[in-house]
Design a protein around this motif. Structure first.
Motif, short mmCIF file in Angstrom:
data_model
loop_
_atom_site.label_atom_id
_atom_site.label_comp_id
_atom_site.label_asym_id
_atom_site.label_seq_id
_atom_site.Cartn_x
_atom_site.Cartn_y
_atom_site.Cartn_z
N PRO B 96 46.04 31.25 34.95
CA PRO B 96 44.94 31.26 33.98
C PRO B 96 45.46 31.20 32.54
O PRO B 96 46.39 31.91 32.18
CB PRO B 96 44.23 32.59 34.26
N ASP B 117 41.50 27.63 30.08
CA ASP B 117 40.55 28.00 31.12
C ASP B 117 39.50 28.99 30.62
O ASP B 117 38.40 29.05 31.14
CB ASP B 117 41.30 28.62 32.30
N LYS B 208 41.56 26.69 40.00
CA LYS B 208 41.71 25.82 38.82
C LYS B 208 41.98 24.38 39.26
O LYS B 208 41.36 23.43 38.77
CB LYS B 208 42.83 26.36 37.94
#
Lengths: 258, 257
Positions: B96, B117, B208
């Motif tokens: 992240p 993100d 992701k």
């Protein structure tokens, strides 16, 4: 298994695995490796226990290219006399299905080796390319020819002239590979696919492979004549009798490869 | 180690700070290269499980350093060689990434924040699609990320009108996760990063990877991606830890593996 220095081999549930094993040089392909590869492929091709062969590299690279040190002092005459590509020609005579699983870099001679597989699965982060032009040469083990037949003249020239890498998605789009899979699962995916192919009638698998490759170079008419002979040939097999009987009896067929 | 940025790891978090405060952290070609190196460093370091990108001084990043660009430069190549590899490295990093937007994020500075993100904004932060004011188009992934984050209509408004967006407005548009007072900003970012860094990193990376791919995929493809991702996550140590912790009624201690 045999004592190979540049590759690792194993057999599990009828699936043979060949893993390129020079990880410190990103599996750069040298002449001893090609000799060992050919030996492994030919012995698996003769081994009744083996139904399909999976070819893999390492996590970072399938193979980043050919071993440049080995050839940089070569001359046209020394290469002609060495006749190293004879071994590559014999790789094309393997009858059993070869499934390639590509992780990471797959360049030059590595890409040419990958193209020796019948079916190619690639990790999402795999990169393919022929950088030979940046070294003042060109592909020598079939890269130019196979890439052209796979993607067509226009696209092949574009890639071969630039020598830049293509992504797995691009390779998929141009028909160079079959599937794009998560990097963690690409070898697993190739083995799963190999197991499914291994469960099919082995003689059919074999003659379909032969016919598909013939059809690349034959005219449609000649290809269809060739196909017909192979189709007839399968009617002399036990597996054809078993396969059609099982179909009528609504049960799964048990193929013996005979 | 770096001239235009600083890189440090604190606990499980890597901090990348754009560090040209007197130029409001404007991008130069060296900064692009250093950013790519820092992102790769954070990606390689298995102890790093969250990454924060922030700016030194009063700005987050004011975009391209217009004073530094050589006359006659091919703007397309500036992007291809400088900005694009940075954005690609950020998106490819399966950890992240938090943009800690401490001040103004203008032009490519806003693009950088959009490529992360999560965005945490200080109350004194602002965003501006500055490109149009010098007759240019948003770049560095801006045209990709902005409509996906705020919707097409709002993205057109922002990109074409180029009006300054306050932190509060950005929150209303769904552009930022939260806004924080100036005093508590760094502490809040640290807490947020720490929280992410203690979560199942492998699963976050897979989320992701495939959420990004979902934008270019149909349902059948996404169903297959989910099946692959779930197989991978299902074999992770953190999944086992999560299961055990649930059964033993304790808090899981995830290792990111």
């Amino acid at each position: 298994m045999s004592n190979y220095e540049t590759i690792l081999t194993s057999i599990e549930d009828g699936i043979a695995s060949i893993q390129l094993n020079r990880p410190r040089v990103l599996n750069a392909i040298n002449r001893p490796m090609v000799t060992e590869l050919l030996d492994a492929f030919e012995s698996f091709d003769r081994n009744d226990e083996v139904k399909a062969i999976v070819l893999t590299g390492s996590e970072r690279a399938f193979a980043a290219g050919a071993d440049i040190d080995e050839m940089k002092e070569d001359t046209a005459v020394s290469l002609e006399l060495l006749n190293q590509f004879k071994e590559w020609d014999r790789l094309a005579t393997i009858k059993k299905p070869i499934i390639g699983a590509v992780n990471g870099y797959c360049f030059g001679g590595g890409f040419e080796l990958a193209l020796c597989a019948d079916i190619l699965f690639a990790a999402e982060n795999a990169q393919f390319g022929f950088p030979e032009i940046k070294l003042g040469v060109m592909p020598g083990a079939g890269g130019t020819v196979k890439l052209t037949k796979l993607m067509g003249q226009k696209k092949a020239l574009e890639w071969l002239w630039l020598g830049d890498p293509m992504t797995a998605d691009e390779a998929l789009q141009y028909g160079v590979i079959n599937r794009v899979i998560a990097p963690e699962l690409v070898v697993d995916g190739a083995k799963k696919y190999a197991k499914i192919v291994a469960s099919r009638a082995p003689l059919s698998t074999r003659l379909i492979k032969e016919t598909v490759y013939k059809s690349i170079d034959y005219s449609t008419h000649e290809g269809m004549q060739f196909e017909r002979k192979n189709f007839y040939l399968l009617f002399s097999s036990q597996d054809q009798k078993e396969g059609m009987k099982a179909f009528v009896e609504k049960r799964p067929a048990e193929f013996k490869g005979k | 180690m770096f001239e235009t940025i600083s890189y440090e790891t604190r606990g499980k978090t890597a901090w990348i700070t754009l560090n040209r405060p007197d130029k409001l952290n404007a991008f130069t070609s060296l900064m692009h290269k250093e950013m790519v190196s820092a992102i790769k460093e954070a990606n390689k370091d298995s102890n790093v499980r969250a990454v924060v990108i922030t700016g030194a001084g009063r700005a987050f990043c004011s975009g391209q350093d217009l004073t530094g660009s050589p006359e006659g430069a091919d703007y397309g190549d500036v992007l291809r060689k400088g900005y694009n590899p940075m954005v690609q490295a950020l998106v490819a990093m399966e950890k992240p990434v938090i943009a800690a937007v401490n001040g103004v994020a203008a032009g490519a500075g806003m693009s950088l924040a959009l490529a992360c993100d999560f965005r945490i904004a200080s109350e004194k932060a602002s965003f501006i699609e500055a490109f149009i004011h010098v007759g240019l188009v948003p770049d560095s992934g801006n045209l990709y990320f902005l409509p996906r984050l705020v919707g097409h209509a709002k993205a057109m408004e922002l990109a074409v009108l180029g009006e300054k967006i306050t932190a509060q407005q950005a929150k209303e548009f769904g552009l930022v996760t939260k806004t924080v007072s100036e005093e508590e900003f760094m502490l809040e970012v640290e807490i947020f990063a720490e929280k992410l860094a203690n979560m199942p990193t492998k699963a976050i990376g897979l989320i992701k990877r495939y959420m990004n791919k979902s934008w270019e995929s149909d349902l059948n493809e996404v169903l297959e991606y989910e099946a692959q991702a779930q197989k991978i996550a299902g074999e992770s140590a953190d999944h086992q830890e999560g299961l055990h912790a649930f059964i033993e009624k304790r808090k899981p201690a995830f290792t990111g593996k």
